[in-house]
Design a protein around this motif. Structure first.
Motif, PDB file in Angstrom:
ATOM      1  N   MET A   9       0.746  -1.182  -0.289  1.00 56.86           N
ATOM      2  CA  MET A   9      -0.034  -0.002  -0.054  1.00 56.86           C
ATOM      3  C   MET A   9       0.917   1.195   0.025  1.00 56.86           C
ATOM      4  O   MET A   9       0.495   2.309  -0.637  1.00 56.86           O
ATOM      5  CB  MET A   9      -0.937  -0.051   1.147  1.00 56.86           C
ATOM      6  N   ALA A  10       1.952   1.325   0.891  1.00 52.59           N
ATOM      7  CA  ALA A  10       2.900   2.481   0.758  1.00 52.59           C
ATOM      8  C   ALA A  10       3.491   2.547  -0.700  1.00 52.59           C
ATOM      9  O   ALA A  10       3.574   3.873  -0.685  1.00 52.59           O
ATOM     10  CB  ALA A  10       4.030   2.182   1.858  1.00 52.59           C
ATOM     11  N   ALA A  11       3.610   1.693  -1.517  1.00 49.50           N
ATOM     12  CA  ALA A  11       4.462   2.029  -2.522  1.00 49.50           C
ATOM     13  C   ALA A  11       3.576   2.721  -3.679  1.00 49.50           C
ATOM     14  O   ALA A  11       3.704   3.654  -4.249  1.00 49.50           O
ATOM     15  CB  ALA A  11       4.617   0.534  -3.150  1.00 49.50           C
ATOM     16  N   ARG A  12       2.202   2.276  -3.489  1.00 47.70           N
ATOM     17  CA  ARG A  12       1.092   2.931  -4.368  1.00 47.70           C
ATOM     18  C   ARG A  12       0.930   4.258  -3.829  1.00 47.70           C
ATOM     19  O   ARG A  12       0.871   5.442  -4.476  1.00 47.70           O
ATOM     20  CB  ARG A  12      -0.202   2.244  -4.227  1.00 47.70           C
ATOM     21  N   GLN A  13       0.997   4.442  -2.558  1.00 48.80           N
ATOM     22  CA  GLN A  13       0.714   5.979  -1.765  1.00 48.80           C
ATOM     23  C   GLN A  13       1.940   6.783  -2.123  1.00 48.80           C
ATOM     24  O   GLN A  13       1.922   8.000  -2.349  1.00 48.80           O
ATOM     25  CB  GLN A  13       0.511   5.700  -0.449  1.00 48.80           C
ATOM     26  N   ARG A  14       3.066   6.307  -2.073  1.00 52.92           N
ATOM     27  CA  ARG A  14       4.469   7.106  -2.340  1.00 52.92           C
ATOM     28  C   ARG A  14       4.333   8.075  -3.501  1.00 52.92           C
ATOM     29  O   ARG A  14       4.756   9.059  -3.425  1.00 52.92           O
ATOM     30  CB  ARG A  14       5.477   6.103  -2.265  1.00 52.92           C
ATOM     31  N   ALA A  15       3.761   7.544  -4.650  1.00 55.62           N
ATOM     32  CA  ALA A  15       3.854   8.579  -6.099  1.00 55.62           C
ATOM     33  C   ALA A  15       2.945   9.622  -5.717  1.00 55.62           C
ATOM     34  O   ALA A  15       3.314  10.749  -6.137  1.00 55.62           O
ATOM     35  CB  ALA A  15       3.646   7.591  -6.994  1.00 55.62           C
ATOM     36  N   GLU A  16       1.846   9.477  -5.073  1.00 54.87           N
ATOM     37  CA  GLU A  16       1.052  10.654  -4.726  1.00 54.87           C
ATOM     38  C   GLU A  16       1.537  11.528  -3.701  1.00 54.87           C
ATOM     39  O   GLU A  16       1.574  12.906  -3.866  1.00 54.87           O
ATOM     40  CB  GLU A  16      -0.334   9.961  -4.243  1.00 54.87           C
ATOM     41  N   LEU A  17       2.405  10.968  -2.904  1.00 59.34           N
ATOM     42  CA  LEU A  17       2.779  11.793  -1.678  1.00 59.34           C
ATOM     43  C   LEU A  17       4.024  12.714  -2.313  1.00 59.34           C
ATOM     44  O   LEU A  17       3.944  13.744  -1.941  1.00 59.34           O
ATOM     45  CB  LEU A  17       3.257  11.139  -0.287  1.00 59.34           C
ATOM     46  N   LEU A  36       6.996   8.458   5.183  1.00 59.75           N
ATOM     47  CA  LEU A  36       6.838   6.884   5.320  1.00 59.75           C
ATOM     48  C   LEU A  36       7.583   6.338   6.637  1.00 59.75           C
ATOM     49  O   LEU A  36       6.993   5.402   6.958  1.00 59.75           O
ATOM     50  CB  LEU A  36       7.501   6.459   4.114  1.00 59.75           C
ATOM     51  N   LEU A  37       8.550   6.806   7.154  1.00 61.83           N
ATOM     52  CA  LEU A  37       9.131   6.440   8.279  1.00 61.83           C
ATOM     53  C   LEU A  37       8.324   6.711   9.634  1.00 61.83           C
ATOM     54  O   LEU A  37       8.179   5.639  10.175  1.00 61.83           O
ATOM     55  CB  LEU A  37      10.615   7.041   8.508  1.00 61.83           C
ATOM     56  N   ARG A  38       7.730   7.620   9.676  1.00 61.41           N
ATOM     57  CA  ARG A  38       6.720   8.008  10.526  1.00 61.41           C
ATOM     58  C   ARG A  38       5.462   7.075  10.603  1.00 61.41           C
ATOM     59  O   ARG A  38       5.072   6.469  11.681  1.00 61.41           O
ATOM     60  CB  ARG A  38       6.155   9.481  10.626  1.00 61.41           C
ATOM     61  N   LEU A  39       5.165   6.807   9.432  1.00 64.81           N
ATOM     62  CA  LEU A  39       3.909   5.828   9.079  1.00 64.81           C
ATOM     63  C   LEU A  39       4.521   4.390   9.535  1.00 64.81           C
ATOM     64  O   LEU A  39       3.792   3.798  10.301  1.00 64.81           O
ATOM     65  CB  LEU A  39       3.630   5.977   7.649  1.00 64.81           C
ATOM     66  N   ALA A  66      -1.160   9.425   5.896  1.00 62.49           N
ATOM     67  CA  ALA A  66       0.043   9.667   5.041  1.00 62.49           C
ATOM     68  C   ALA A  66      -0.014  11.178   4.409  1.00 62.49           C
ATOM     69  O   ALA A  66       0.828  11.743   4.492  1.00 62.49           O
ATOM     70  CB  ALA A  66      -0.048   8.547   3.818  1.00 62.49           C
ATOM     71  N   VAL A  67      -1.484  11.362   4.002  1.00 64.96           N
ATOM     72  CA  VAL A  67      -1.458  12.866   3.446  1.00 64.96           C
ATOM     73  C   VAL A  67      -1.077  13.847   4.566  1.00 64.96           C
ATOM     74  O   VAL A  67      -0.263  14.945   4.455  1.00 64.96           O
ATOM     75  CB  VAL A  67      -2.665  13.086   2.978  1.00 64.96           C
ATOM     76  N   ARG A  68      -1.902  13.673   5.607  1.00 66.34           N
ATOM     77  CA  ARG A  68      -1.697  14.674   6.793  1.00 66.34           C
ATOM     78  C   ARG A  68      -0.120  14.716   7.270  1.00 66.34           C
ATOM     79  O   ARG A  68       0.382  15.995   7.424  1.00 66.34           O
ATOM     80  CB  ARG A  68      -2.678  14.227   7.935  1.00 66.34           C
ATOM     81  N   ILE A  69       0.516  13.769   7.486  1.00 64.80           N
ATOM     82  CA  ILE A  69       1.932  13.642   7.909  1.00 64.80           C
ATOM     83  C   ILE A  69       2.709  14.416   6.807  1.00 64.80           C
ATOM     84  O   ILE A  69       3.759  15.263   7.100  1.00 64.80           O
ATOM     85  CB  ILE A  69       2.428  12.206   8.219  1.00 64.80           C
ATOM     86  N   THR A  70       2.689  14.088   5.523  1.00 66.13           N
ATOM     87  CA  THR A  70       3.412  14.567   4.434  1.00 66.13           C
ATOM     88  C   THR A  70       3.266  16.229   4.458  1.00 66.13           C
ATOM     89  O   THR A  70       4.051  16.897   4.241  1.00 66.13           O
ATOM     90  CB  THR A  70       3.084  13.905   3.160  1.00 66.13           C
ATOM     91  N   LYS A  71       1.742  16.607   4.601  1.00 61.56           N
ATOM     92  CA  LYS A  71       1.875  17.884   4.682  1.00 61.56           C
ATOM     93  C   LYS A  71       2.508  18.508   5.878  1.00 61.56           C
ATOM     94  O   LYS A  71       2.937  19.630   5.722  1.00 61.56           O
ATOM     95  CB  LYS A  71       0.199  18.272   4.854  1.00 61.56           C
ATOM     96  N   ASN A  72       2.292  18.127   6.941  1.00 65.01           N
ATOM     97  CA  ASN A  72       3.032  18.571   8.062  1.00 65.01           C
ATOM     98  C   ASN A  72       4.442  18.533   7.797  1.00 65.01           C
ATOM     99  O   ASN A  72       5.119  19.421   8.317  1.00 65.01           O
ATOM    100  CB  ASN A  72       2.742  17.821   9.304  1.00 65.01           C
ATOM    101  N   VAL A  73       5.145  17.273   7.315  1.00 64.74           N
ATOM    102  CA  VAL A  73       6.481  17.445   7.193  1.00 64.74           C
ATOM    103  C   VAL A  73       6.913  18.552   6.109  1.00 64.74           C
ATOM    104  O   VAL A  73       7.979  19.384   6.230  1.00 64.74           O
ATOM    105  CB  VAL A  73       6.923  16.123   6.805  1.00 64.74           C
ATOM    106  N   CYS A  74       6.283  18.798   5.183  1.00 69.59           N
ATOM    107  CA  CYS A  74       6.357  19.827   4.043  1.00 69.59           C
ATOM    108  C   CYS A  74       6.275  21.379   4.724  1.00 69.59           C
ATOM    109  O   CYS A  74       7.204  21.930   4.321  1.00 69.59           O
ATOM    110  CB  CYS A  74       5.396  19.933   3.108  1.00 69.59           C
ATOM    111  N   ILE A  75       5.358  21.337   5.588  1.00 69.27           N
ATOM    112  CA  ILE A  75       5.152  22.660   6.028  1.00 69.27           C
ATOM    113  C   ILE A  75       6.571  22.833   6.983  1.00 69.27           C
ATOM    114  O   ILE A  75       7.052  24.161   7.021  1.00 69.27           O
ATOM    115  CB  ILE A  75       4.114  22.715   7.073  1.00 69.27           C
ATOM    116  N   SER A  76       6.884  22.005   7.892  1.00 67.90           N
ATOM    117  CA  SER A  76       7.949  22.059   8.710  1.00 67.90           C
ATOM    118  C   SER A  76       9.214  22.600   7.792  1.00 67.90           C
ATOM    119  O   SER A  76       9.975  23.428   8.087  1.00 67.90           O
ATOM    120  CB  SER A  76       8.250  20.915   9.519  1.00 67.90           C
ATOM    121  N   LEU A  77       9.546  21.626   6.695  1.00 65.66           N
ATOM    122  CA  LEU A  77      10.596  22.049   5.894  1.00 65.66           C
ATOM    123  C   LEU A  77      10.597  23.490   5.210  1.00 65.66           C
ATOM    124  O   LEU A  77      11.434  24.174   5.200  1.00 65.66           O
ATOM    125  CB  LEU A  77      10.607  21.002   4.740  1.00 65.66           C
TER     126      LEU A  77
END
Length: 155
Positions: free
Chosen positions: A1-9, A31-34, A51-62
């Protein structure tokens, strides 16, 4: 599932950060946090939303870190400091007042505040302190509010 989601993230991170390397870092971090939370994720739908929420938060932090580095170059900071005309006595007094305000915090708040001032992120502080990130965030917010109230009280 992570492999499919990775492209979108990755697409989402690229759109947000406009930098391939930073986008890749953000997705890897997400993905590490997940992975660390995998046992608490019950449904595949929860995985995608998280996955979307965590990625958004990581992007905002960066993005925030990048903005902090970009906002004021060293030369501008130096000229700003010299133009402020703050003499050594006034600066020493301001530093003393800030130290007093920080020292008035309870030890746990003071520790979290110092870790945050050293540049650690909430997640990292949570690991060091052995607390949940939400707890660390609340304590940090309370510490900053107490420091501000103490400084207003002093002056």
């Amino acid at each position: 599932m992570a492999a499919r989601q990775r492209a979108e993230l990755l697409r989402m991170a690229r759109d947000f950060l406009h930098d391939e390397a930073e986008a890749e870092d953000a997705v890897q971090e997400s993905l590490l946090r997940l992975w660390l939370m995998r046992e608490r994720i019950a449904q595949p739908r929860d995985f995608c939303l998280l996955a979307v929420r965590i990625t958004k938060n990581v992007c905002i932090s960066l993005w925030r870190k990048h903005q902090g580095r970009q906002m004021l170059p060293l030369e501008a900071l130096t000229s700003l400091e010299s133009s402020m005309r703050c003499d050594g006595v006034e600066e020493a007094e301001n530093n003393r007042l800030l130290r007093e305000a920080v020292d008035s915090l309870p030890p746990s708040y003071r520790r979290i505040f110092h870790l945050w001032r050293q540049g650690m992120e909430i997640q990292e502080i949570a690991i060091v302190a052995g607390a949940k990130p939400r707890t660390v965030s609340s304590m940090l917010s309370a510490a900053r509010a107490r420091i501000l109230a103490r400084l207003k009280q002093i002056s």
